[in-house]
Design a protein around this motif. Structure first.
Motif, PDB file in Angstrom:
ATOM      1  N   ILE A  28      40.631  47.239  44.822  1.00 47.19           N
ATOM      2  CA  ILE A  28      39.366  47.077  45.538  1.00 47.19           C
ATOM      3  C   ILE A  28      38.191  47.155  44.564  1.00 47.19           C
ATOM      4  O   ILE A  28      37.272  46.323  44.594  1.00 47.19           O
ATOM      5  CB  ILE A  28      39.226  48.147  46.637  1.00 47.19           C
ATOM      6  CG1 ILE A  28      40.276  47.932  47.728  1.00 47.19           C
ATOM      7  CG2 ILE A  28      37.827  48.112  47.254  1.00 47.19           C
ATOM      8  CD1 ILE A  28      40.317  49.040  48.757  1.00 47.19           C
ATOM      9  N   TRP A  32      35.764  43.760  43.719  1.00 47.23           N
ATOM     10  CA  TRP A  32      34.358  43.645  44.080  1.00 47.23           C
ATOM     11  C   TRP A  32      33.434  43.787  42.885  1.00 47.23           C
ATOM     12  O   TRP A  32      32.292  43.295  42.909  1.00 47.23           O
ATOM     13  CB  TRP A  32      34.014  44.637  45.192  1.00 47.23           C
ATOM     14  CG  TRP A  32      34.682  44.219  46.463  1.00 47.23           C
ATOM     15  CD1 TRP A  32      35.777  44.774  47.046  1.00 47.23           C
ATOM     16  CD2 TRP A  32      34.341  43.082  47.265  1.00 47.23           C
ATOM     17  NE1 TRP A  32      36.140  44.075  48.171  1.00 47.23           N
ATOM     18  CE2 TRP A  32      35.270  43.032  48.321  1.00 47.23           C
ATOM     19  CE3 TRP A  32      33.349  42.112  47.193  1.00 47.23           C
ATOM     20  CZ2 TRP A  32      35.219  42.044  49.308  1.00 47.23           C
ATOM     21  CZ3 TRP A  32      33.303  41.131  48.162  1.00 47.23           C
ATOM     22  CH2 TRP A  32      34.224  41.101  49.212  1.00 47.23           C
ATOM     23  N   TYR A  33      33.906  44.410  41.815  1.00 43.41           N
ATOM     24  CA  TYR A  33      33.127  44.383  40.581  1.00 43.41           C
ATOM     25  C   TYR A  33      33.093  42.963  40.023  1.00 43.41           C
ATOM     26  O   TYR A  33      32.026  42.457  39.639  1.00 43.41           O
ATOM     27  CB  TYR A  33      33.720  45.345  39.544  1.00 43.41           C
ATOM     28  CG  TYR A  33      33.004  45.269  38.216  1.00 43.41           C
ATOM     29  CD1 TYR A  33      31.806  45.949  38.022  1.00 43.41           C
ATOM     30  CD2 TYR A  33      33.526  44.516  37.168  1.00 43.41           C
ATOM     31  CE1 TYR A  33      31.138  45.880  36.808  1.00 43.41           C
ATOM     32  CE2 TYR A  33      32.863  44.441  35.947  1.00 43.41           C
ATOM     33  CZ  TYR A  33      31.677  45.128  35.777  1.00 43.41           C
ATOM     34  OH  TYR A  33      31.020  45.037  34.576  1.00 43.41           O
ATOM     35  N   LEU A  35      33.674  40.093  41.656  1.00 51.93           N
ATOM     36  CA  LEU A  35      32.937  39.206  42.552  1.00 51.93           C
ATOM     37  C   LEU A  35      31.437  39.442  42.442  1.00 51.93           C
ATOM     38  O   LEU A  35      30.647  38.490  42.438  1.00 51.93           O
ATOM     39  CB  LEU A  35      33.405  39.408  43.996  1.00 51.93           C
ATOM     40  CG  LEU A  35      34.816  38.920  44.329  1.00 51.93           C
ATOM     41  CD1 LEU A  35      35.190  39.326  45.748  1.00 51.93           C
ATOM     42  CD2 LEU A  35      34.915  37.402  44.172  1.00 51.93           C
ATOM     43  N   GLY A  36      31.040  40.708  42.363  1.00 48.07           N
ATOM     44  CA  GLY A  36      29.623  41.022  42.246  1.00 48.07           C
ATOM     45  C   GLY A  36      29.028  40.486  40.958  1.00 48.07           C
ATOM     46  O   GLY A  36      27.909  39.945  40.961  1.00 48.07           O
ATOM     47  N   VAL A 109      39.874  38.302  39.316  1.00 49.61           N
ATOM     48  CA  VAL A 109      39.734  38.248  40.780  1.00 49.61           C
ATOM     49  C   VAL A 109      40.943  37.569  41.403  1.00 49.61           C
ATOM     50  O   VAL A 109      41.484  38.034  42.415  1.00 49.61           O
ATOM     51  CB  VAL A 109      38.432  37.520  41.162  1.00 49.61           C
ATOM     52  CG1 VAL A 109      38.400  37.222  42.658  1.00 49.61           C
ATOM     53  CG2 VAL A 109      37.221  38.360  40.770  1.00 49.61           C
ATOM     54  N   GLY A 168      38.306  38.899  49.806  1.00 48.89           N
ATOM     55  CA  GLY A 168      38.225  38.514  48.407  1.00 48.89           C
ATOM     56  C   GLY A 168      38.512  37.043  48.197  1.00 48.89           C
ATOM     57  O   GLY A 168      37.855  36.372  47.393  1.00 48.89           O
ATOM     58  N   ALA A 171      35.421  34.996  49.428  1.00 52.92           N
ATOM     59  CA  ALA A 171      34.313  35.086  48.476  1.00 52.92           C
ATOM     60  C   ALA A 171      34.641  34.336  47.185  1.00 52.92           C
ATOM     61  O   ALA A 171      33.777  33.661  46.601  1.00 52.92           O
ATOM     62  CB  ALA A 171      34.004  36.552  48.177  1.00 52.92           C
TER      63      ALA A 171
END
Length: 207
Positions: A28, A32-33, A35-36, A109, A168, A171
């Motif tokens: 997780i 999200w790191y 994707l961000g 990712v 994920g 995105a």
């Protein structure tokens, strides 16, 4: 809800998820790191045509560049005005950094999206094995929920794996489309700048 209660909830999640919960939590965080970071790098202001943007920075090369395409255009215009020989080769070298930046964390990712459901399935299999092993001694009947409670805990990791992977994947797909568009824009910028050098004519049409 105060901080100790959050800690208690996190502990309950780790207990419910069993041995695969720590790697799922790591997935997780990595997902999200990545994707961000990609979202931040590829975010752009309100989109205007590449030709219009190129014309703007040819006339206002002192203006700040907002967005990765604008930064690349500004650098390309500077190289064009310097009159470097073999402009295409210099543009390829200069734009490589931008292309590498928008592709950063893409592989990470994708790997996380693939392995998260597999980790969830592994946790379910482990939980089901423990549940059926407990039937031999009727251990689960002494716990709250009985067999249903044990199966519920086993399926929890599958739910967690899908909860990580599905958002994920969505995105990642959106950001991939954005990446392809930026790569197309960068390629168009190189073509336009080199064409101007060859033809010695300004761009006459806007996108």
């Amino acid at each position: 809800m105060d901080f100790p209660e959050y800690i208690q909830i996190i502990k309950q999640l780790f207990v419910a998820g069993g041995i695969v919960m720590p790697p799922l939590v790591l997935c997780i965080l990595l997902l999200w790191y990545g994707l961000g970071y990609r979202f931040w790098v590829m975010k752009t202001p309100r989109r205007i045509g590449v030709r219009d943007l190129l014309r703007y920075y040819q006339q206002h090369d002192d203006q700040p560049a907002k967005g990765i395409v604008a930064q690349a255009i500004k650098q390309g215009v500077r190289l064009q005005k310097e009159g470097v020989k073999n402009l295409r080769r210099h543009l390829d070298a200069a734009f490589y950094e931008y292309e590498r930046e928008i592709n950063k964390f893409s592989v990470l990712v994708r790997i996380v999206i693939i392995i998260s459901p597999l980790l969830g399935l592994l946790g379910t299999v482990i939980g089901m094995i423990e549940t059926f092993d407990s039937l031999a001694t009727m251990t689960l009947y002494s716990q709250s929920g009985g067999i249903a409670g044990g199966i519920s805990q086993a399926l929890f990791t599958t739910q967690m794996g899908l909860t990580v992977a599905i958002p994920g994947l969505l995105a990642h797909s959106i950001l991939n489309r954005k990446q392809h568009q930026i790569e197309s824009d960068l390629s168009q910028v190189k073509d336009l700048l080199c064409h101007q050098i060859v033809s010695h004519h300004p761009i006459v049409s806007s996108s």
